[in-house]
Design a protein around this motif. Structure first.
Motif, short mmCIF file in Angstrom:
data_model
loop_
_atom_site.label_atom_id
_atom_site.label_comp_id
_atom_site.label_asym_id
_atom_site.label_seq_id
_atom_site.Cartn_x
_atom_site.Cartn_y
_atom_site.Cartn_z
N GLU A 1 0.73 -1.18 -0.02
CA GLU A 1 -0.17 -0.16 -0.05
C GLU A 1 0.79 1.31 0.06
O GLU A 1 0.42 2.24 -0.76
CB GLU A 1 -0.84 0.09 1.28
N VAL A 2 1.84 1.39 0.77
CA VAL A 2 2.81 2.56 0.93
C VAL A 2 3.30 2.50 -0.44
O VAL A 2 3.80 3.73 -0.97
CB VAL A 2 3.86 2.24 2.03
N ALA A 3 4.00 1.57 -0.82
CA ALA A 3 4.79 1.43 -2.40
C ALA A 3 3.83 2.03 -3.34
O ALA A 3 4.41 2.81 -4.34
CB ALA A 3 5.31 -0.14 -2.54
N HIS A 4 2.57 1.62 -3.38
CA HIS A 4 1.78 2.25 -4.26
C HIS A 4 1.44 3.51 -4.33
O HIS A 4 1.35 4.11 -5.33
CB HIS A 4 0.50 1.08 -4.38
N ASN A 5 1.32 4.09 -3.19
CA ASN A 5 0.77 5.40 -2.72
C ASN A 5 2.05 6.37 -3.33
O ASN A 5 1.82 7.39 -3.76
CB ASN A 5 0.79 5.61 -1.17
N VAL A 6 3.34 5.89 -3.46
CA VAL A 6 4.58 6.76 -4.13
C VAL A 6 4.81 6.37 -5.45
O VAL A 6 5.85 6.78 -5.92
CB VAL A 6 5.90 6.69 -3.03
N GLY A 7 4.34 5.34 -5.90
CA GLY A 7 4.45 5.06 -7.31
C GLY A 7 5.58 3.89 -7.52
O GLY A 7 6.17 4.35 -8.36
N MET A 8 5.87 3.11 -6.72
CA MET A 8 6.86 1.98 -6.84
C MET A 8 6.36 0.70 -6.68
O MET A 8 5.50 0.59 -5.86
CB MET A 8 8.05 2.43 -5.72
N SER A 9 7.12 -0.38 -7.18
CA SER A 9 6.81 -1.73 -6.73
C SER A 9 7.33 -2.08 -5.36
O SER A 9 8.16 -1.20 -5.00
CB SER A 9 7.71 -2.43 -7.80
N LYS A 10 6.67 -2.96 -4.84
CA LYS A 10 6.97 -3.29 -3.43
C LYS A 10 8.60 -3.49 -3.17
O LYS A 10 9.29 -2.83 -2.32
CB LYS A 10 6.45 -4.49 -3.03
N TYR A 11 9.14 -4.34 -3.83
CA TYR A 11 10.54 -4.64 -3.58
C TYR A 11 11.49 -3.75 -4.15
O TYR A 11 12.57 -3.33 -3.30
CB TYR A 11 11.05 -6.20 -4.45
N HIS A 12 11.37 -2.98 -5.09
CA HIS A 12 12.15 -1.85 -5.42
C HIS A 12 12.04 -0.58 -4.30
O HIS A 12 13.32 -0.07 -3.72
CB HIS A 12 11.76 -1.09 -6.69
N PHE A 13 10.74 -0.48 -3.87
CA PHE A 13 10.54 0.35 -2.76
C PHE A 13 11.10 0.10 -1.36
O PHE A 13 11.88 1.00 -0.63
CB PHE A 13 9.16 0.49 -2.50
N ILE A 14 11.02 -1.41 -1.05
CA ILE A 14 11.90 -1.52 0.22
C ILE A 14 13.37 -1.49 0.06
O ILE A 14 13.85 -0.97 0.99
CB ILE A 14 11.79 -3.09 0.40
N ARG A 15 14.05 -1.65 -0.97
CA ARG A 15 15.39 -1.42 -1.52
C ARG A 15 15.62 -0.06 -1.23
O ARG A 15 16.72 0.34 -0.54
CB ARG A 15 15.99 -1.98 -2.54
N VAL A 16 14.86 0.71 -1.92
CA VAL A 16 15.36 2.24 -1.73
C VAL A 16 14.95 2.78 -0.40
O VAL A 16 16.09 3.66 0.07
CB VAL A 16 14.53 2.80 -3.00
N PHE A 17 13.81 2.40 -0.01
CA PHE A 17 13.84 3.06 1.53
C PHE A 17 14.84 2.89 2.41
O PHE A 17 15.22 3.54 3.17
CB PHE A 17 12.45 2.32 1.88
#
Length: 277
Positions: free
Chosen positions: A33-49
């Motif tokens: 949900e958080v990843a979608h809100n910022v326009g990123m895929s889940k696993y890419h979002f986790i890595r970048v975060f």
């Protein structure tokens, strides 16, 4: 979703994610949900975060929830009120959150150790005099001293300021003998932040007789840019020897930053090195 944006251009998305978590943490949003809100895929979002913040999105969410719980619980009439207010299913879930992250229960946090029974005493070890404190859950303090007996007790007392302290020098010396002479293992009851506890866990995993640098510890925690924060956490260790902060040295090889004395640190390192050989 555009996952091909260069890493240094993701700042605004991570900032937006943090704001979203801060606003919605009571609803326990999923990482998807958080990843979608910022326009990123889940696993890419986790890595970048994690690259930006130093922890995973889930760890950050737990931290935000915990910080709110710590403040809210001071004013709450019951633990259950706090659980319901932050959207947890029961008081046992809040209890689990506190235990996993900081090693104390919500009640112990709220009352700063009130009614926690700690037995303590002073005694001799192969590395000088020491104060040891322990509960039924495990050892909660071990500090060396030379002539500053009052100072080491003050540190111990500040850490567990509202606990019920029971002085028993005979039992304290039995514990010290079991630890230093008989090499008996005891559970450890620590009190600290999530980062501090993770750092202390990393220290315990340093092999006997081996020394590493502060940078090495930071790398083991996947926090290569947080060397200073890791060093500060090591400096807050309140269970000497058993949490072997003496095995960590500066990159230059300098024996700095040991609260119980540099000479004692050198002695501990040499002792373990010789014992291993």
């Amino acid at each position: 979703m555009n996952d091909n944006i260069p890493l240094n251009n993701h700042y605004k998305q991570i900032e937006k994610a943090i704001q979203y978590i801060d606003t919605n943490f009571k609803e326990h949003p999923s990482i998807e949900e958080v990843a979608h809100n910022v326009g990123m895929s889940k696993y890419h979002f986790i890595r970048v975060f994690k690259e930006y913040v130093g922890v995973t999105p889930m760890q950050f969410l737990h931290s935000v929830t915990l910080n709110y719980a710590k403040e809210h619980i001071k004013e709450s009439k019951s633990i259950l009120d706090s659980s319901l207010d932050i959207g947890l299913s029961s008081s046992s879930r809040l209890h689990e959150l506190f235990v996993n992250l900081i090693g104390v229960t919500p009640k112990e946090w709220k009352e700063k150790g009130k009614d926690v029974q700690i037995t303590y005493g002073f005694g001799q070890t192969p590395f000088g005099k020491a104060l040891i404190g322990f509960t039924l859950k495990g050892i909660c303090y071990l500090g060396f001293y030379d002539h500053n007996k009052e100072e080491v007790f003050q540190r111990f007392n500040e850490l567990w300021e509202n606990a019920n302290l029971i002085f028993d020098e005979k039992l304290a010396n039995e514990y010290l003998e079991n630890i230093f002479i008989k090499n008996k293992k005891y559970p450890l009851l620590v009190k600290g932040t999530n980062l501090q506890i993770n750092v202390w866990k990393a220290l315990i995993n340093i092999p006997d007789g081996q020394i590493i640098t502060y940078s090495d510890v930071a790398n083991r925690l996947n926090k290569p840019k947080s060397v200073r924060a890791v060093a500060n956490a090591i400096g807050k260790n309140h269970i000497g020897y058993l949490i072997p902060c003496h095995r960590v040295i500066a990159k230059s090889g300098a024996m700095s930053g040991y609260r119980w004395g540099i000479e004692r640190k050198k002695l501990l390192i040499e002792y373990e090195k010789n014992r291993k050989e």
